[in-house]
Design an enzyme around this catalytic site. Structure first.
Site, PDB file in Angstrom:
ATOM      1  N   ALA A  68       0.636  -1.062  -0.137  1.00 15.00           N
ATOM      2  CA  ALA A  68       0.011  -0.072  -0.104  1.00 15.00           C
ATOM      3  C   ALA A  68       0.801   1.019  -0.005  1.00 15.00           C
ATOM      4  O   ALA A  68       1.786   1.136   0.471  1.00 15.00           O
ATOM      5  CB  ALA A  68      -0.928  -0.038   1.050  1.00 15.00           C
ATOM      6  N   ASN A 117       8.924   8.962   3.753  1.00 14.29           N
ATOM      7  CA  ASN A 117       7.917   9.542   3.095  1.00 14.29           C
ATOM      8  C   ASN A 117       7.169   9.932   4.576  1.00 14.29           C
ATOM      9  O   ASN A 117       6.716   9.225   5.444  1.00 14.29           O
ATOM     10  CB  ASN A 117       7.043   8.448   2.404  1.00 14.29           C
ATOM     11  CG  ASN A 117       5.794   7.647   3.010  1.00 14.29           C
ATOM     12  OD1 ASN A 117       4.959   8.394   3.413  1.00 14.29           O
ATOM     13  ND2 ASN A 117       6.076   6.689   3.356  1.00 14.29           N
ATOM     14  N   PHE A 121      -1.532   9.766   4.391  1.00 11.61           N
ATOM     15  CA  PHE A 121      -2.946   9.483   3.838  1.00 11.61           C
ATOM     16  C   PHE A 121      -3.577  10.200   2.830  1.00 11.61           C
ATOM     17  O   PHE A 121      -4.895  10.464   2.791  1.00 11.61           O
ATOM     18  CB  PHE A 121      -3.667   9.232   4.931  1.00 11.61           C
ATOM     19  CG  PHE A 121      -3.405   7.955   5.894  1.00 11.61           C
ATOM     20  CD1 PHE A 121      -2.385   7.010   5.309  1.00 11.61           C
ATOM     21  CD2 PHE A 121      -4.212   7.474   6.906  1.00 11.61           C
ATOM     22  CE1 PHE A 121      -1.989   6.170   6.218  1.00 11.61           C
ATOM     23  CE2 PHE A 121      -3.789   6.540   7.766  1.00 11.61           C
ATOM     24  CZ  PHE A 121      -2.852   5.727   7.406  1.00 11.61           C
ATOM     25  N   SER A 182       0.682   3.372  10.385  1.00 15.32           N
ATOM     26  CA  SER A 182       1.529   4.668   9.841  1.00 15.32           C
ATOM     27  C   SER A 182       1.833   5.672  10.714  1.00 15.32           C
ATOM     28  O   SER A 182       1.081   6.006  11.622  1.00 15.32           O
ATOM     29  CB  SER A 182       0.565   5.365   8.647  1.00 15.32           C
ATOM     30  OG  SER A 182       1.546   6.513   8.221  1.00 15.32           O
ATOM     31  N   ASN A 184       2.403   8.830   9.930  1.00 10.47           N
ATOM     32  CA  ASN A 184       2.280  10.105   9.214  1.00 10.47           C
ATOM     33  C   ASN A 184       0.743  10.738   9.457  1.00 10.47           C
ATOM     34  O   ASN A 184       0.400  11.671   9.114  1.00 10.47           O
ATOM     35  CB  ASN A 184       2.230   9.925   7.772  1.00 10.47           C
ATOM     36  CG  ASN A 184       3.705   9.475   7.416  1.00 10.47           C
ATOM     37  OD1 ASN A 184       4.761   9.883   7.940  1.00 10.47           O
ATOM     38  ND2 ASN A 184       3.840   8.406   6.271  1.00 10.47           N
ATOM     39  N   THR A 185      -0.084  10.043  10.589  1.00 11.43           N
ATOM     40  CA  THR A 185      -1.327  10.507  10.995  1.00 11.43           C
ATOM     41  C   THR A 185      -0.927  10.643  12.472  1.00 11.43           C
ATOM     42  O   THR A 185      -0.932   9.798  13.195  1.00 11.43           O
ATOM     43  CB  THR A 185      -2.398   9.607  10.709  1.00 11.43           C
ATOM     44  OG1 THR A 185      -2.702   9.509   9.392  1.00 11.43           O
ATOM     45  CG2 THR A 185      -3.794  10.011  11.404  1.00 11.43           C
ATOM     46  N   LYS A 215      -1.947  -4.563   9.942  1.00 14.33           N
ATOM     47  CA  LYS A 215      -0.710  -4.298   9.788  1.00 14.33           C
ATOM     48  C   LYS A 215       0.089  -3.575  10.813  1.00 14.33           C
ATOM     49  O   LYS A 215      -0.592  -2.696  11.420  1.00 14.33           O
ATOM     50  CB  LYS A 215      -0.537  -3.437   8.464  1.00 14.33           C
ATOM     51  CG  LYS A 215       0.647  -3.164   8.057  1.00 14.33           C
ATOM     52  CD  LYS A 215       0.665  -2.164   6.629  1.00 14.33           C
ATOM     53  CE  LYS A 215       2.026  -2.113   6.096  1.00 14.33           C
ATOM     54  NZ  LYS A 215       1.890  -1.449   4.450  1.00 14.33           N
ATOM     55  N   ASN A 244       5.065  -1.909   8.521  1.00 14.53           N
ATOM     56  CA  ASN A 244       5.001  -0.495   8.244  1.00 14.53           C
ATOM     57  C   ASN A 244       6.338   0.072   8.041  1.00 14.53           C
ATOM     58  O   ASN A 244       7.291  -0.747   8.406  1.00 14.53           O
ATOM     59  CB  ASN A 244       3.866   0.206   8.825  1.00 14.53           C
ATOM     60  CG  ASN A 244       3.260   1.163   7.890  1.00 14.53           C
ATOM     61  OD1 ASN A 244       3.781   1.750   7.226  1.00 14.53           O
ATOM     62  ND2 ASN A 244       1.927   1.140   8.125  1.00 14.53           N
TER      63      ASN A 244
END
Length: 353
Positions: A68, A117, A121, A182, A184-185, A215, A244
């Site tokens: 993903a 990165n 999202f 993730s 990133n949130t 995940k 991840n």
């Protein structure tokens, strides 16, 4: 065959996100006309009985999938198959559209063959993406749907986002992936706790017959990762994806202080946590390994450790589109060299020893 080494210096002159958009433009052309891409598909899509297996009620022609984060909006499904991937995972999808984090938000670590990165999202939102999937249905290769909460959704309401997404995409993919790992949130990784996972899977399993996988992040303490994944399986998780991206910025020489790192530097860290989970859960659920896989040897290591499938993402940037074909062809040789007739005999071989 593509001389990617000749192209790569020119691609690396572009900002990473711009290079990604260029790749997307090329792959989306398969939606308009597949004929020019058929020779590439024929040479690169490895459909060999040695690699074929049945999972989630679908046939996986080969075990190498695209993770993903690449096809966030389900615009490249046909093109990704053309590259040779045996399956793909779209998303991460959120209920509402969101732009993601401010740019620049993607960075190359060329010497370490890794990507950092902080996308956040960015996607078109569930209604538009489910319509895209409906246009592409039925799919020629299995499709996973990676789902996450919107940035603006408070943590105490996060479960509603996941339930909403499962309801929206029910029947339009082959499996779901719960993404709470993730970096990133803000606050997302805080949901990697037993209370949230227990409630989420209890509710989700009432809504869909599609397999639901969890995940996890590579930065958890191993004992906590094992306990959490074990509990998730007890509550109905149909598989575990490890792992991840990492926020261990010590892995690269010049890190940014945002986002997660994937690629070659994640190899050891990702395998270590996967190995621990596999020792506990091999034979009890489907395991998928991702993180630093860039060769048939590494893919086979994960398979023998217990992975039914492997996923690749950052390796494409540094090794090019021939990478998938090469891994699958070499993987076939490795499986045969060990005396196995099919990949299913090799899966978990190290667990059986």
């Amino acid at each position: 065959m593509i001389n990617y080494e000749a192209i790569k210096p020119w691609l690396f002159k572009l900002e990473p996100e711009d290079a990604h958009h260029l790749a997307e433009c090329v792959l989306r052309l398969t939606n308009l006309c597949e004929i020019p891409f058929k020779p590439f598909l024929k040479s690169h899509f490895v459909d060999n009985s040695v690699l074929t297996q049945e999972l989630f009620g679908r046939t996986f022609s080969n075990p190498v999938g695209l993770g993903a984060g690449f096809d966030k909006n389900a615009t490249m499904i046909k093109g990704i198959r053309t590259l040779g991937f045996g399956f793909t995972e779209i998303g991460t999808v959120t209920p509402k559209p969101q732009e993601g984090n401010p740019k620049p938000r993607m960075f190359r670590h060329i010497e370490e063959k890794s990507i950092q990165n902080a996308m956040g999202f960015n996607n078109h939102g569930a209604p538009k993406i489910v319509n895209m999937l409906k246009q592409r249905f039925p799919y020629e290769t299995p499709i996973g749907i990676n789902i996450g909460k919107n940035k603006t959704t408070p943590d105490d309401q996060a479960i509603n986002d996941y339930i909403s997404l499962i309801d929206t995409f029910n029947g339009w993919g082959d499996y779901f992936v719960i993404n709470i790992s993730s970096p990133n949130t803000p606050g997302l990784r805080d949901l990697q706790n037993e209370e949230f996972i227990s409630e989420l899977f209890t509710q989700a399993k009432k809504l869909t017959k599609m397999p639901i996988l969890l995940k996890i992040a590579p930065d958890m303490e191993i004992k906590d990762a094992v306990a959490l994944t074990k509990m998730a399986v007890e509550k109905g998780a149909d598989g575990i994806i490890a792992t991840n991206t990492t926020v261990d910025y010590s892995l690269v020489k010049e890190p940014k202080k945002i986002g997660g790192i994937s690629g070659a530097v994640l190899k050891e860290k990702s395998f270590k946590i996967f190995e621990a989970i596999a020792k506990e859960l091999y034979g009890k659920t489907v395991l998928i390994s991702v993180g630093g896989i860039d060769s048939a040897e590494e893919a086979y290591k994960r398979i023998k450790a217990g992975a039914s499938l492997v996923q690749i993402l950052s390796g494409l940037v540094f090794h090019g589109p021939d990478m998938i074909m090469n891994i699958n062809n070499e993987l076939t040789k490795l499986i045969k060299a060990d005396g196995y007739k099919n990949i299913t005999e090799a899966i978990g071989a190290d667990r059986k020893a």
